[in-house]
Design a protein around this motif. Structure first.
Motif, PDB file in Angstrom:
ATOM      1  N   SER A  77      33.960  55.961  84.239  1.00 58.40           N
ATOM      2  CA  SER A  77      35.281  55.220  83.971  1.00 58.40           C
ATOM      3  C   SER A  77      35.784  55.673  82.843  1.00 58.40           C
ATOM      4  N   LYS A  78      37.108  55.907  82.822  1.00 63.81           N
ATOM      5  CA  LYS A  78      37.768  56.575  81.730  1.00 63.81           C
ATOM      6  C   LYS A  78      39.414  55.838  81.529  1.00 63.81           C
ATOM      7  N   ARG A  79      39.775  55.556  80.404  1.00 66.43           N
ATOM      8  CA  ARG A  79      41.084  55.071  80.275  1.00 66.43           C
ATOM      9  C   ARG A  79      41.820  55.916  79.002  1.00 66.43           C
ATOM     10  N   PHE A  80      43.089  56.206  79.315  1.00 71.54           N
ATOM     11  CA  PHE A  80      43.727  56.906  78.134  1.00 71.54           C
ATOM     12  C   PHE A  80      44.874  55.704  78.142  1.00 71.54           C
ATOM     13  N   ASN A  81      44.838  55.032  76.677  1.00 68.48           N
ATOM     14  CA  ASN A  81      45.406  54.055  76.310  1.00 68.48           C
ATOM     15  C   ASN A  81      45.315  52.761  77.387  1.00 68.48           C
ATOM     16  N   ASP A  82      46.324  52.252  77.921  1.00 69.41           N
ATOM     17  CA  ASP A  82      46.195  51.289  78.839  1.00 69.41           C
ATOM     18  C   ASP A  82      45.928  51.940  80.294  1.00 69.41           C
ATOM     19  N   LYS A  83      45.813  53.096  80.561  1.00 65.58           N
ATOM     20  CA  LYS A  83      45.888  53.758  81.953  1.00 65.58           C
ATOM     21  C   LYS A  83      44.495  53.884  82.238  1.00 65.58           C
ATOM     22  N   LEU A  84      44.185  53.504  83.525  1.00 69.00           N
ATOM     23  CA  LEU A  84      42.761  53.687  83.893  1.00 69.00           C
ATOM     24  C   LEU A  84      42.778  54.972  84.795  1.00 69.00           C
ATOM     25  N   VAL A  85      42.248  56.005  84.327  1.00 68.39           N
ATOM     26  CA  VAL A  85      42.461  57.158  85.293  1.00 68.39           C
ATOM     27  C   VAL A  85      41.199  57.610  85.918  1.00 68.39           C
ATOM     28  N   LEU A  86      39.943  56.991  85.513  1.00 69.44           N
ATOM     29  CA  LEU A  86      38.744  56.923  86.537  1.00 69.44           C
ATOM     30  C   LEU A  86      38.039  55.798  86.472  1.00 69.44           C
ATOM     31  N   ASP A  87      38.093  55.368  87.815  1.00 68.21           N
ATOM     32  CA  ASP A  87      37.545  53.847  88.084  1.00 68.21           C
ATOM     33  C   ASP A  87      36.131  53.670  88.760  1.00 68.21           C
ATOM     34  N   ASN A  88      35.157  53.668  87.860  1.00 70.49           N
ATOM     35  CA  ASN A  88      33.745  53.495  88.480  1.00 70.49           C
ATOM     36  C   ASN A  88      33.397  54.555  89.356  1.00 70.49           C
ATOM     37  N   ILE A  89      33.304  55.943  89.142  1.00 73.71           N
ATOM     38  CA  ILE A  89      33.276  56.945  89.918  1.00 73.71           C
ATOM     39  C   ILE A  89      31.695  57.367  90.143  1.00 73.71           C
ATOM     40  N   SER A  90      31.152  57.349  91.124  1.00 70.60           N
ATOM     41  CA  SER A  90      29.853  57.999  91.429  1.00 70.60           C
ATOM     42  C   SER A  90      29.812  59.022  92.694  1.00 70.60           C
ATOM     43  N   TYR A  91      28.845  60.064  92.406  1.00 69.62           N
ATOM     44  CA  TYR A  91      28.483  60.888  93.567  1.00 69.62           C
ATOM     45  C   TYR A  91      27.231  61.768  93.074  1.00 69.62           C
ATOM     46  N   GLU A  92      26.876  62.505  94.040  1.00 71.47           N
ATOM     47  CA  GLU A  92      25.692  63.565  93.811  1.00 71.47           C
ATOM     48  C   GLU A  92      26.184  64.655  94.235  1.00 71.47           C
ATOM     49  N   VAL A  93      25.386  65.713  93.820  1.00 71.26           N
ATOM     50  CA  VAL A  93      25.614  67.318  94.329  1.00 71.26           C
ATOM     51  C   VAL A  93      24.447  67.766  94.825  1.00 71.26           C
ATOM     52  N   LYS A  94      24.126  68.191  95.979  1.00 66.00           N
ATOM     53  CA  LYS A  94      22.907  68.865  96.268  1.00 66.00           C
ATOM     54  C   LYS A  94      22.669  70.429  95.545  1.00 66.00           C
ATOM     55  N   GLU A  95      21.803  70.785  95.440  1.00 61.46           N
ATOM     56  CA  GLU A  95      21.485  72.021  94.907  1.00 61.46           C
ATOM     57  C   GLU A  95      21.695  73.139  95.996  1.00 61.46           C
ATOM     58  N   GLY A  96      22.660  74.016  95.568  1.00 58.25           N
ATOM     59  CA  GLY A  96      22.797  75.170  96.323  1.00 58.25           C
ATOM     60  C   GLY A  96      24.042  75.034  97.349  1.00 58.25           C
TER      61      GLY A  96
END
Length: 311
Positions: free
Chosen positions: A10-29
């Motif tokens: 998650s990431k905020r800039f001041n009062d704006k939530l720009v990323l909200d609990n992001i999760s994922y995985e990337v496989k090799e190759g």
């Protein structure tokens, strides 16, 4: 095996939530597509992955290294092509590669070999002595990519790599991406707001909008899980409104539209073409052409968000 693990970022800039609990995985190759409209949060997440920004919460591991605890080791595994070009325009292409290669710790014979290799795979061998300021936008983009692969990264992050490039350079970039995945085993993170590029390159995708996950997983499974929006297009010589109403009652047809005697049938998994042909034959409708159109990621995005990707 997952080479990248993103958990609850998650990431905020001041009062704006720009990323909200992001999760994922990337496989090799694999070539992993990260897609969403401008302002969705793609570049913010990429900046966190490359330790240019610090998240408010969550963790990211790249090649087994925590990007917050071991940023140097994590970044040694990565190559990064930002949206904004990072080149010295008064120098030629070769000198740019020599400079950045030295920053990677390359020198001597190995540096020369890596420069020659990078120029070849990006199609810039014949222009290596030309000053960068004379390059087209597409050539500059390819040179930026060449810089990013000198150290043979295990993970290559491409942030909107085809913005402002000519068709020839776009094709070069696509061929290059496919080749390094096949020949080098490189894992590619490809961010874009062009759905057609993701359709061509990526089997698995993460779709983001307004900082939130819209959908994540296998591209075809995402399309199937959201809805069956495949279409059958039937061009007829002439068709009556009564016949169209009968078509709407057939199983497997969700919607029928008609324009200038061209029928567009939106279908689901229960659709049977034989039933349609039987009805049209019974109604003495002459068929000129039949074609099939698969659902696209653009359709998925529209279905889930109520807007097109470029809104």
């Amino acid at each position: 095996m997952s080479i990248i693990e993103v958990k609850n970022i998650s990431k905020r800039f001041n009062d704006k939530l720009v990323l909200d609990n992001i999760s994922y995985e990337v496989k090799e190759g694999e070539i992993f597509g990260f897609i969403g409209p401008n302002g969705a949060g793609k570049s913010t997440l990429i900046n966190i992955m490359t330790s240019l920004l610090t998240p408010d919460s969550g963790t990211i591991e790249i090649c087994g290294y925590d990007i917050l605890r071991e940023p140097i080791k994590a970044k040694e595994c990565m190559g990064y092509v930002p949206q904004e070009l990072a080149l010295m325009e008064e120098l030629n292409a070769y000198d740019n590669l020599e400079f950045f290669g030295a920053l990677y710790g390359l020198k001597g014979k190995l540096l020369k070999e890596r420069i020659a290799e990078a120029l070849k795979v990006t199609g810039l061998e014949e222009t290596k002595k030309q000053k960068v300021k004379k390059f087209s936008g597409g050539m500059k983009r390819r040179l930026n990519i060449a810089v990013s692969i000198l150290h043979h990264p295990k993970v290559l992050i491409l942030d909107e790599p085809t913005v402002g490039v000519d068709p020839q350079s776009r094709n070069h970039i696509f061929s290059f991406i496919k080749n390094i995945c096949r020949d080098w085993g490189t894992t590619v993170i490809y961010t874009s707001h062009y759905m057609e590029e993701i359709e061509e390159l990526c089997k698995r995708v993460f779709i983001i909008d307004l900082g939130k996950e819209v959908s994540y997983g296998d591209r075809e499974e995402i399309k199937a899980s959201v809805f069956s929006n495949n279409k059958v297009i039937i061009e007829t010589q002439e068709i009556s409104g009564e016949t169209i109403m009968k078509l709407k009652d057939l199983e497997g047809i969700d919607k029928v539209s008609d324009k200038d005697n061209v029928l567009t049938l939106t279908i689901d998994s229960k659709f049977k073409l034989a039933s349609v042909l039987s009805l049209l034959e019974k109604e003495t409708v002459n068929i000129k052409k039949i074609s099939y159109e698969e659902a696209k990621l653009e359709d998925v995005f529209l279905s889930l968000t109520g807007k097109t990707l470029r809104d």
